[in-house]
Design a protein around this motif. Structure first.
Motif, PDB file in Angstrom:
ATOM      1  N   PRO A  89    -115.871 -13.375 -14.016  1.00 40.73           N
ATOM      2  CA  PRO A  89    -117.069 -12.573 -14.271  1.00 40.73           C
ATOM      3  C   PRO A  89    -117.257 -12.234 -15.754  1.00 40.73           C
ATOM      4  N   ALA A  90    -116.163 -12.110 -16.474  1.00 40.75           N
ATOM      5  CA  ALA A  90    -116.253 -11.791 -17.894  1.00 40.75           C
ATOM      6  C   ALA A  90    -116.426 -13.037 -18.748  1.00 40.75           C
ATOM      7  N   LEU A  91    -116.147 -14.210 -18.181  1.00 39.25           N
ATOM      8  CA  LEU A  91    -116.045 -15.408 -19.012  1.00 39.25           C
ATOM      9  C   LEU A  91    -117.050 -16.509 -18.703  1.00 39.25           C
ATOM     10  N   LEU A  92    -117.547 -16.588 -17.479  1.00 34.56           N
ATOM     11  CA  LEU A  92    -118.347 -17.735 -17.062  1.00 34.56           C
ATOM     12  C   LEU A  92    -119.764 -17.362 -16.652  1.00 34.56           C
ATOM     13  N   ARG A  93    -120.654 -18.348 -16.782  1.00 35.80           N
ATOM     14  CA  ARG A  93    -122.006 -18.260 -16.235  1.00 35.80           C
ATOM     15  C   ARG A  93    -122.011 -18.883 -14.836  1.00 35.80           C
ATOM     16  N   PRO A  94    -123.055 -18.652 -14.040  1.00 41.73           N
ATOM     17  CA  PRO A  94    -123.105 -19.246 -12.698  1.00 41.73           C
ATOM     18  C   PRO A  94    -123.117 -20.770 -12.702  1.00 41.73           C
ATOM     19  N   THR A  95    -123.369 -21.374 -13.855  1.00 39.97           N
ATOM     20  CA  THR A  95    -123.310 -22.826 -14.010  1.00 39.97           C
ATOM     21  C   THR A  95    -121.879 -23.321 -14.188  1.00 39.97           C
ATOM     22  N   MET A  96    -120.897 -22.418 -14.206  1.00 38.49           N
ATOM     23  CA  MET A  96    -119.491 -22.680 -14.492  1.00 38.49           C
ATOM     24  C   MET A  96    -119.265 -22.989 -15.971  1.00 38.49           C
ATOM     25  N   GLN A  97    -120.214 -22.596 -16.790  1.00 40.66           N
ATOM     26  CA  GLN A  97    -120.156 -22.808 -18.235  1.00 40.66           C
ATOM     27  C   GLN A  97    -119.511 -21.597 -18.903  1.00 40.66           C
ATOM     28  N   PHE A  98    -118.610 -21.850 -19.843  1.00 38.39           N
ATOM     29  CA  PHE A  98    -117.938 -20.789 -20.577  1.00 38.39           C
ATOM     30  C   PHE A  98    -118.929 -20.089 -21.503  1.00 38.39           C
TER      31      PHE A  98
END
Length: 474
Positions: free
Chosen positions: A352-361
């Motif tokens: 939750p702190a590191l990724l977007r819903p696209t699985m992108q950092f």
């Protein structure tokens, strides 16, 4: 030529590489095994299953079954290989783990757009489109790199593997075949629209292992216990010696609830096992005509039907103690343990702190994460986030907008959860209907409500595919 680097050849990494390659992207897939094995892996095959051989429910009106169906419709390699190597498991999808891993490995190795490299990656590539899917047993060197990149403290949880016994060593004069409530593979696969793959060659070796016709009796072998037998088993289980945690494990000796060792469950209450993995509901012992006090279920582990795993019996007992205690189970008095249960550490990032819903950092647009390292728990959840990471990495390379799947789909709901949960209390999550938005019109009955969720999810996924996702065929 520009390429995508995928690090990790497990379920998620294999799926990510496949999704990108199917869209014409050149992929280099790195896997450090067999040169360097993890504490849990035994082979160099891609997508090796190290816990259960079951991928969970295969019924589309169950959350795990819905996610499987969504992945199938998105051209998932892992689901295609699982369907092709399935073994009888009632309403679940279980596989011959060796045949499954070998099939995934062959499909990846034969793909014209994938270059499989057998070496450890110790640092995150710079200025290169990358998917990290190294899983819960990421090597120390790469884990340190990820920690330095994210600036986040790692979280730890533990998985435990259940023992496997040989079929010929099971005493079927004491155990009996049945599926709960008479549910078997043939009937359940019909309910599941025929999407489940065939069970393959069921002819077999020693002790006349079951053929595909055995589903008429039930897919599971059940070891029934009386109250006295259950009490003795619990007493000995509680007194048994466990393996000492290693130094790195002692730093955070917590167990993840989804794979809780059987001895830890027993410590939570005298009847905890009888209401948990040993629950007898839906089963009748044909010898007595009554429901047993408790039941240990054995599930077929390979296509030949020569191996059976002890369902829900993940454990950290010493191997000698496993033989002593588990042979108290009726039907397993002379059990041959082909594999003993054991525990291993799993690691995941604070998504939750590191990724977007696209699985992108969030800190680097050309870096994606997929698999259990993101907190998408379980085999199918791991595959799902790997698919999203690979698909979106391919779209980024092609200059296309990235995809956020609708939260009304199980795939979208799972990715939304792991990237938007409260960071301070984040824990891995398996697919479940509680992750999805409420229906516009409330439905009272649980089964009807789940069917409504399923219908909405598949309709919204179809719209997403028609709009921009594609099925991975181009």
């Amino acid at each position: 030529m520009a390429e995508l680097v995928v690090i990790g050849g497990g379920l998620a990494g294999s799926e990510a590489a496949w999704q990108a390659a199917q869209r014409g992207i050149q992929v280099t897939l790195y896997e450090m095994r067999p040169d360097r094995l993890t504490p849990a892996h035994r082979t160099g095959d891609l997508a090796e299953l190290v816990c259960s051989n079951s991928l969970g429910s295969n019924l589309v009106d169950r959350a795990p079954g819905l996610l499987k169906e969504e992945l199938r419709r998105l051209g998932s390699l892992i689901m295609a290989c699982a369907d092709a190597t399935a073994v009888p498991a009632g309403g679940a999808l279980a596989v011959d783990r060796q045949a499954f891993a070998r099939l995934v490995t062959r499909r990846i190795a034969d793909h014209a757009h994938i270059h499989l490299r057998r070496e450890e990656v110790k640092s995150i590539p710079r200025r290169t489109l990358t998917v990290i899917a190294t899983g819960p047993l990421t090597s120390e060197a790469l884990a340190a790199e990820i920690a330095a990149l994210t600036g986040q403290e790692y979280l730890y949880f533990y998985d435990a593997m259940a023992p496997i016994v040989s079929y010929e060593s099971i005493d079927l004069s004491r155990a009996f075949r049945a599926s709960r409530y008479g549910r078997d593979s043939e009937r359940d696969s019909e309910q599941n629209s025929g999407r489940r793959g065939g069970v393959g060659d069921q002819t077999g070796g020693v002790g006349e292992p079951p053929t595909s016709s055995s589903s008429s009796e039930g897919d599971y072998i059940n070891c029934p216990m009386t109250g006295e037998e259950y009490d003795r088993f619990v007493d000995e289980l509680l007194a048994a010696e466990t393996i000492s945690l290693r130094q790195f494990e002692q730093e955070d000796a917590k167990f993840f609830e989804a794979c809780l060792p059987v001895e830890v469950i027993a410590r939570r209450g005298r009847e905890a096992l009888a209401y948990g993995p040993l629950k007898p509901v839906g089963l009748v012992d044909p010898r007595t005509g009554k429901r047993p006090y408790a039941v240990v279920q054995l599930r077929q582990d390979n296509l030949a039907g020569t191996l059976y795993n002890m369902v829900g019996f993940q454990t950290n007992l010493r191997w000698g103690e496993q033989e002593r205690v588990f042979r108290l189970i009726p039907g397993l008095e002379r059990a041959e343990f082909v594999r003993f249960g054991q525990m291993h550490r799993n690691t995941f990032i604070n998504s939750p702190a590191l990724l977007r819903p696209t699985m992108q950092f969030k800190g680097r647009d050309d870096l994606f994460f997929g698999g259990q390292i993101t907190g998408t728990e379980g085999y199918v959840g791991s595959t799902a986030s790997g698919l999203v990471a690979g698909l979106n990495a391919a779209r980024r390379m092609a200059g296309k907008p990235l995809i956020v799947f609708p939260p009304t789909t199980m795939l979208g709901a799972l990715c939304r959860y792991v990237t938007s949960a409260e960071p301070e209390s984040f824990q891995p999550m398996k697919p479940n209907f509680g992750l999805m938005p409420a229906l516009e019109r409330p439905v009272r009955r649980k089964r009807d409500r789940h069917r409504a969720y399923t219908q909405r999810a598949l309709a919204d996924l179809a719209a997403a595919i028609a709009g921009q996702v594609g099925d991975g065929s181009s």
